[in-house]
Structure formats: structure tokens, C-alpha cells
Design an enzyme around this catalytic site. Structure first.
Site, PDB file in Angstrom:
ATOM      1  N   THR A  48      72.283  48.365 -36.232  1.00 33.49           N
ATOM      2  CA  THR A  48      71.603  49.190 -35.225  1.00 33.49           C
ATOM      3  C   THR A  48      70.200  49.596 -35.665  1.00 33.49           C
ATOM      4  O   THR A  48      69.454  50.190 -34.899  1.00 33.49           O
ATOM      5  CB  THR A  48      72.430  50.455 -34.925  1.00 33.49           C
ATOM      6  OG1 THR A  48      72.730  51.116 -36.166  1.00 33.49           O
ATOM      7  CG2 THR A  48      73.731  50.097 -34.235  1.00 33.49           C
TER       8      THR A  48
ATOM      9  N   HIS B 111      71.363  52.790 -44.609  1.00 28.80           N
ATOM     10  CA  HIS B 111      71.013  54.135 -45.079  1.00 28.80           C
ATOM     11  C   HIS B 111      72.027  54.583 -46.129  1.00 28.80           C
ATOM     12  O   HIS B 111      72.936  53.833 -46.504  1.00 28.80           O
ATOM     13  CB  HIS B 111      70.927  55.116 -43.912  1.00 28.80           C
ATOM     14  CG  HIS B 111      72.149  55.185 -43.049  1.00 28.80           C
ATOM     15  ND1 HIS B 111      73.372  55.660 -43.505  1.00 28.80           N
ATOM     16  CD2 HIS B 111      72.351  54.828 -41.757  1.00 28.80           C
ATOM     17  CE1 HIS B 111      74.263  55.599 -42.537  1.00 28.80           C
ATOM     18  NE2 HIS B 111      73.671  55.096 -41.468  1.00 28.80           N
TER      19      HIS B 111
ATOM     20  N   HIS C  34      75.772  54.083 -45.716  1.00 28.33           N
ATOM     21  CA  HIS C  34      76.231  52.717 -46.013  1.00 28.33           C
ATOM     22  C   HIS C  34      76.320  52.490 -47.521  1.00 28.33           C
ATOM     23  O   HIS C  34      77.149  51.709 -48.001  1.00 28.33           O
ATOM     24  CB  HIS C  34      75.257  51.681 -45.438  1.00 28.33           C
ATOM     25  CG  HIS C  34      75.147  51.709 -43.954  1.00 28.33           C
ATOM     26  ND1 HIS C  34      73.941  51.861 -43.293  1.00 28.33           N
ATOM     27  CD2 HIS C  34      76.081  51.610 -42.982  1.00 28.33           C
ATOM     28  CE1 HIS C  34      74.147  51.828 -41.988  1.00 28.33           C
ATOM     29  NE2 HIS C  34      75.435  51.688 -41.776  1.00 28.33           N
TER      30      HIS C  34
ATOM     31  N   LYS D 100      79.308  59.653 -31.284  1.00 30.70           N
ATOM     32  CA  LYS D 100      78.129  59.732 -30.413  1.00 30.70           C
ATOM     33  C   LYS D 100      78.476  60.450 -29.111  1.00 30.70           C
ATOM     34  O   LYS D 100      79.518  60.186 -28.511  1.00 30.70           O
ATOM     35  CB  LYS D 100      77.597  58.323 -30.084  1.00 30.70           C
ATOM     36  CG  LYS D 100      77.077  57.568 -31.304  1.00 30.70           C
ATOM     37  CD  LYS D 100      75.811  58.182 -31.829  1.00 30.70           C
ATOM     38  CE  LYS D 100      75.309  57.488 -33.071  1.00 30.70           C
ATOM     39  NZ  LYS D 100      74.121  58.121 -33.644  1.00 30.70           N
TER      40      LYS D 100
ATOM     41  N   ARG E 242      74.796  54.428 -27.062  1.00 30.91           N
ATOM     42  CA  ARG E 242      73.737  53.930 -27.935  1.00 30.91           C
ATOM     43  C   ARG E 242      72.746  53.066 -27.160  1.00 30.91           C
ATOM     44  O   ARG E 242      73.101  52.426 -26.178  1.00 30.91           O
ATOM     45  CB  ARG E 242      74.332  53.085 -29.073  1.00 30.91           C
ATOM     46  CG  ARG E 242      75.149  53.875 -30.072  1.00 30.91           C
ATOM     47  CD  ARG E 242      75.765  52.945 -31.097  1.00 30.91           C
ATOM     48  NE  ARG E 242      76.706  53.645 -31.963  1.00 30.91           N
ATOM     49  CZ  ARG E 242      76.398  54.120 -33.168  1.00 30.91           C
ATOM     50  NH1 ARG E 242      75.164  53.984 -33.630  1.00 30.91           N
ATOM     51  NH2 ARG E 242      77.305  54.727 -33.910  1.00 30.91           N
TER      52      ARG E 242
ATOM     53  N   GLN F 227      86.582  45.260 -32.570  1.00 38.26           N
ATOM     54  CA  GLN F 227      86.716  45.465 -34.004  1.00 38.26           C
ATOM     55  C   GLN F 227      88.076  45.003 -34.509  1.00 38.26           C
ATOM     56  O   GLN F 227      88.187  44.411 -35.581  1.00 38.26           O
ATOM     57  CB  GLN F 227      86.493  46.940 -34.362  1.00 38.26           C
ATOM     58  CG  GLN F 227      86.489  47.169 -35.877  1.00 38.26           C
ATOM     59  CD  GLN F 227      85.971  48.550 -36.260  1.00 38.26           C
ATOM     60  OE1 GLN F 227      85.074  49.078 -35.630  1.00 38.26           O
ATOM     61  NE2 GLN F 227      86.539  49.119 -37.312  1.00 38.26           N
TER      62      GLN F 227
ATOM     63  N   ASP G 145      85.568  58.096 -39.947  1.00 44.53           N
ATOM     64  CA  ASP G 145      85.416  58.124 -38.487  1.00 44.53           C
ATOM     65  C   ASP G 145      85.874  56.817 -37.844  1.00 44.53           C
ATOM     66  O   ASP G 145      85.970  56.723 -36.614  1.00 44.53           O
ATOM     67  CB  ASP G 145      83.963  58.432 -38.102  1.00 44.53           C
ATOM     68  CG  ASP G 145      82.955  57.487 -38.746  1.00 44.53           C
ATOM     69  OD1 ASP G 145      83.345  56.660 -39.597  1.00 44.53           O
ATOM     70  OD2 ASP G 145      81.761  57.577 -38.404  1.00 44.53           O
TER      71      ASP G 145
ATOM     72  N   LYS H  53      76.470  66.290 -42.584  1.00 47.42           N
ATOM     73  CA  LYS H  53      76.255  64.956 -43.144  1.00 47.42           C
ATOM     74  C   LYS H  53      75.086  64.953 -44.119  1.00 47.42           C
ATOM     75  O   LYS H  53      74.047  65.555 -43.861  1.00 47.42           O
ATOM     76  CB  LYS H  53      75.977  63.947 -42.030  1.00 47.42           C
ATOM     77  CG  LYS H  53      77.218  63.247 -41.526  1.00 47.42           C
ATOM     78  CD  LYS H  53      76.862  62.058 -40.655  1.00 47.42           C
ATOM     79  CE  LYS H  53      78.130  61.315 -40.228  1.00 47.42           C
ATOM     80  NZ  LYS H  53      77.821  60.143 -39.397  1.00 47.42           N
TER      81      LYS H  53
ATOM     82  N   LYS I 187      70.093  63.333 -44.365  1.00 45.61           N
ATOM     83  CA  LYS I 187      69.113  63.614 -43.324  1.00 45.61           C
ATOM     84  C   LYS I 187      67.850  64.189 -43.966  1.00 45.61           C
ATOM     85  O   LYS I 187      67.924  65.096 -44.782  1.00 45.61           O
ATOM     86  CB  LYS I 187      69.661  64.614 -42.298  1.00 45.61           C
ATOM     87  CG  LYS I 187      70.831  64.060 -41.485  1.00 45.61           C
ATOM     88  CD  LYS I 187      70.393  62.918 -40.582  1.00 45.61           C
ATOM     89  CE  LYS I 187      71.554  62.408 -39.734  1.00 45.61           C
ATOM     90  NZ  LYS I 187      71.152  61.228 -38.946  1.00 45.61           N
ATOM     91  N   THR I 188      66.692  63.662 -43.592  1.00 44.47           N
ATOM     92  CA  THR I 188      65.413  64.129 -44.123  1.00 44.47           C
ATOM     93  C   THR I 188      64.502  64.514 -42.971  1.00 44.47           C
ATOM     94  O   THR I 188      64.848  64.330 -41.800  1.00 44.47           O
ATOM     95  CB  THR I 188      64.727  63.032 -44.959  1.00 44.47           C
ATOM     96  OG1 THR I 188      64.280  61.987 -44.073  1.00 44.47           O
ATOM     97  CG2 THR I 188      65.676  62.433 -45.985  1.00 44.47           C
TER      98      THR I 188
END
Length: 406
Positions: free
Chosen positions: A41, A46, A49, A83, A87, A172, A193, A228, A231-232
Site C-alpha cells: 500500500t 515501516h 513490518h 480501518k 483504503r 487471504q 489484527d 501504536k 508514528k512520527t
């Protein structure tokens, strides 16, 4: 020889398993093929992962064969998990570009030579499926009533779940079936999740192939407050150095909360557990030594030893008051770029991702230029702001960029 299951358990990776004792026995008895899916995506993986890549690496070192399944097909649909809105749909060209970017990043931690690991793309079997045949072969084994109770759909049902996304679980599950048939893949890993989707694949193989298959989920990478991690100010903490520089990446880990140090050392490094526990137990200010070790080790795994050394040196140089700032992320600009607001200036140079983000940072007193807080988003940048030929910008507490005037 230690069973890799026990290593994963000790280090806190394992959250849920479909058949705990059977999986542990299997991993100790024989070398298996397992898989983790990555939907393309974005054009970079990140830090979330990265935790999954660590598990792949531990498994591979124990002799098991990983499959990194890239979602060239599922990426055309989009996973509704976690979500509240659907998406954004990507083009096939965007998805393929992202797939190629992922492959390069896997090679940092996973040995891809001589068939020791497989990188597969589910576009190979999903894009040319005959829908009627798919429904007859796969859809017949799924209960809509049961699917609607899955956590991955519950959140979306409140705002509306598209039929497109409703198919994701079937796709999946079919991936697992295909990998089982092609490579004798018997175990699927994923973030916690993904539990409902993983169970669907395990059940499908057992129904269709009449043989065992297993699933396991990992602990999600969260901070001590439950939010989570990763995050920045600029969004996610990316593994691509063009999206998150090695210096910014290093600084993220250098500045995490004291309460998160031991967990991150456990999940994101290969340091022995006795060393992890010793570092995590350091009292008071000494915990900063553990943070330096964490920052160095994670940056070394993601960006290599040279980049980790540079980031470490830049961090130490800056915070002991030195002047050698050559390793701090640096961009160049010209006099033609001056005369605009600080907001426009920093967004134009990609130091901040958007004008709204820049204004938010200023409103929260989080932006400093040359050691002075910026309180006005309309502050005009001039040549006077460049001392010794450069401007030093600080975002938050310790996140620096240098802008050189050519």
C-alpha cells in the site's frame, strides 16, 4: 538445540496460536515452509513490518523457509482491518512499483540466495481467477454469519463495509491454500489484527486438502500507553532512508519512553536476553545507555553499520554541544527560496510533510530555528536566519535538520 518456538515465546513475539502444542512440536521436529503477507500500500515497509521481518529472520536462522507474500492481488482490494474508511485504491503500476521497493528492503534481514527464502506475489493467481469457479471452490466454505462476527469487519460495519472489502478474507484464505499447494506452506504468521483472516486460511486448507495447517499472530508493536509505535511528525517510521533518514530513524529510538526500552530491545534486536534484561533494568539516567544501544542496533539492522555509525556520531556530536554536524540530515537551498513564510519554506524543502502539520507543530511550540522557538506561522525566512551559512531546525525535542544556503 533450542526450539525456535521457545525463542519467539521468550522474546514476547507470540500473541495467539491456532494449535500451540502442535506448532511447537512441528517446529522442533522438522524444517517447514511458512509465510507472512505484505500488502504493497506504500513504496516502503515501516517499523510495524520490521517486527514481522525479525520473526522471519529468527525462523530462517532455525532452518525454516520463509515466504514473503507480496499482495499484488490483494492490494487491488485493500484490507479493511483496523480501518474506519475504505483504503485508497492503487493502480496496478503503483502496486508493482511498491512490490519492487519491498524486495530490496527484505534483503537486509532475510537471506534470499539459493532458495533459502521465497518472494511471491499473489497477483500470479488472484488476478486471473474465474469468479464463478472461485465462489464454488472457496466461497462455499465460508459462513457469512460467522464472517460478520470477525473483529476485522466489526469496526467497518458501523460506517459501511463494501462488498469489495468483504471479499478480502476469502482472498487471504485462498493465498494460504495456494501456497500450501505450491510450496507445502503449513504455517501463516501475521499481526494480531490478522487473527480472523489467518483462521480462515487454516480452516480452508483443512477442509479442502484434509491435512493440517496452522496460524500464529504476533504482538503488535505498541507503546506502554497502548498506542501504536512508529508514528512520527512526518507520519510512519519508514524503513526507506529517503522517507525517514537514518538519523531521524536513530533519534526515534534514542528518544522513546523509558518504559518501552526493554520491550523494543527484546522485539527489535538480536541481543541476548540476559543483556536485554540488564539494559532494561538500568536505573534513572543510566537508561539512556540502553536507549543508545537500542537506537544503534535497530538502525544497523535496517540501514547497515555505516549509517548507524554516522547517526550515532551525529547524535553524540550535537548533544554534547559540538560543531561537527556533517551527519545531520542536510538540504540545500538558494536565496531565491527566501522571503516566504517558515511554513511554506519547510514544506517546500520536505522537512515537514504539509502546511497543516507545520502549523500544528508551531502551535504546540514544537518548532525551533537556531535555538529560538517559532511562535508565528507567518514568520518570514530571510538571509539573516542563516548563521555561518546554515539554518538549524529542530522539530520536537531532538529531531534536527540543517539547511545550507548556497
Amino acid at each position: 538445540m533450542t526450539n525456535v518456538y521457545d525463542i519467539l515465546l521468550e522474546r514476547g513475539y507470540i500473541k495467539q496460536t491456532t494449535h500451540e502444542e502442535e506448532i511447537r512440536e512441528l517446529l522442533g521436529r522438522e524444517k517447514i515452509t511458512f509465510y507472512i503477507g505484505f500488502d504493497p500500500t506504500a513504496d516502503s515497509l515501516h517499523v510495524g513490518h520490521f517486527l514481522q521481518m525479525m520473526v522471519m529472520s529468527y525462523m530462517q536462522k532455525a532452518g525454516h523457509r520463509p515466504i514473503a507474500l507480496l499482495g499484488g492481488g490483494t492490494g487491488m482490494v485493500g484490507d479493511p482491518t483496523g480501518k474506519t474508511d475504505m483504503r485508497k485504491m492503487l493502480t496496478p503500476e503503483q502496486i508493482q512499483h511498491n512490490v519492487e521497493c519491498f524486495k530490496k528492503q527484505f534483503s537486509r534481514l532475510i537471506d534470499l540466495k539459493d532458495g533459502k527464502a521465497i518472494i511471491e506475489n499473489n497477483a500470479k493467481w488472484l488476478l486471473n481467477l474465474n469468479y464463478i469457479n472461485f465462489l464454488r471452490e472457496v466461497g462455499v466454505h465460508f459462513s457469512v454469519n460467522k464472517m460478520l462476527t470477525a473483529e476485522c469487519f466489526k469496526q467497518r460495519l458501523q460506517k459501511g463495509l463494501s462488498f469489495l472489502e468483504f471479499n478480502y478474507m476469502l482472498m487471504q484464505a485462498y493465498d494460504f491454500l495456494e501456497l500450501n499447494r505450491r510450496y507445502n506452506c503449513v504455517l501463516q504468521f501475521g499481526g494480531d489484527d490478522q487473527w480472523s483472516n489467518i483462521i480462515a486460511g487454516v480452516d480452508l486448507i483443512r477442509r479442502k486438502e484434509h491435512k493440517p495447517a496452522y496460524g500464529m499472530t504476533f504482538t503488535l508493536l505498541t507503546k506502554s500507553d497502548g498506542k501504536k509505535m512508529g508514528k512520527t511528525e512526518g507520519g510512519a517510521l519508514w524503513l526507506d532512508k529517503e522517507k525517514t533518514s537514518p538519523y531521524d530513524f536513530y533519534q526515534y529510538w534514542r528518544n522513546i519512553d523509558d518504559a518501552d526500552v526493554e520491550k523494543c530491545l527484546t522485539l527489535l534486536t538480536f541481543l541476548p536476553m540476559d543483556q536485554v534484561k540488564r539494559l532494561g533494568a538500568l536505573p534513572g539516567e543510566k537508561i539512556n545507555e540502553a536507549k543508545k544501544t537500542l537506537a544503534y542496533e535497530v538502525t544497523k539492522l535496517v540501514h547497515g553499520k555505516d549509517e548507524a555509525e554516522k547517526a550515532k556520531k551525529a547524535s553524540e556530536t550535537l548533544f554534547v554541544g559540538g560543531h561537527d554536524m556533517g551527519n545531520i540530515p542536510t538540504v540545500e537551498t538558494t536565496k531565491n527560496s527566501l522571503g516566504c513564510s517558515i511554513v511554506e519554506f519547510l514544506v517546500e524543502l520536505h522537512i515537514l510533510p504539509s502546511k497543516s502539520e507545520a502549523r500544528r507543530l508551531i502551535n504546540q511550540n514544537g518548532l525551533t530555528v537556531n535555538d529560538k522557538k517559532v511562535g508565528d506561522p507567518n514568520f518570514i525566512v530571510t538571509e539573516d536566519d542563516f548563521k555561518n551559512g546554515y539554518m538549524l531546525v529542530r522539530k520536537g525535542k531532538k529531531n534536527y535538520n540543517r539547511i545550507v544556503l548556497k
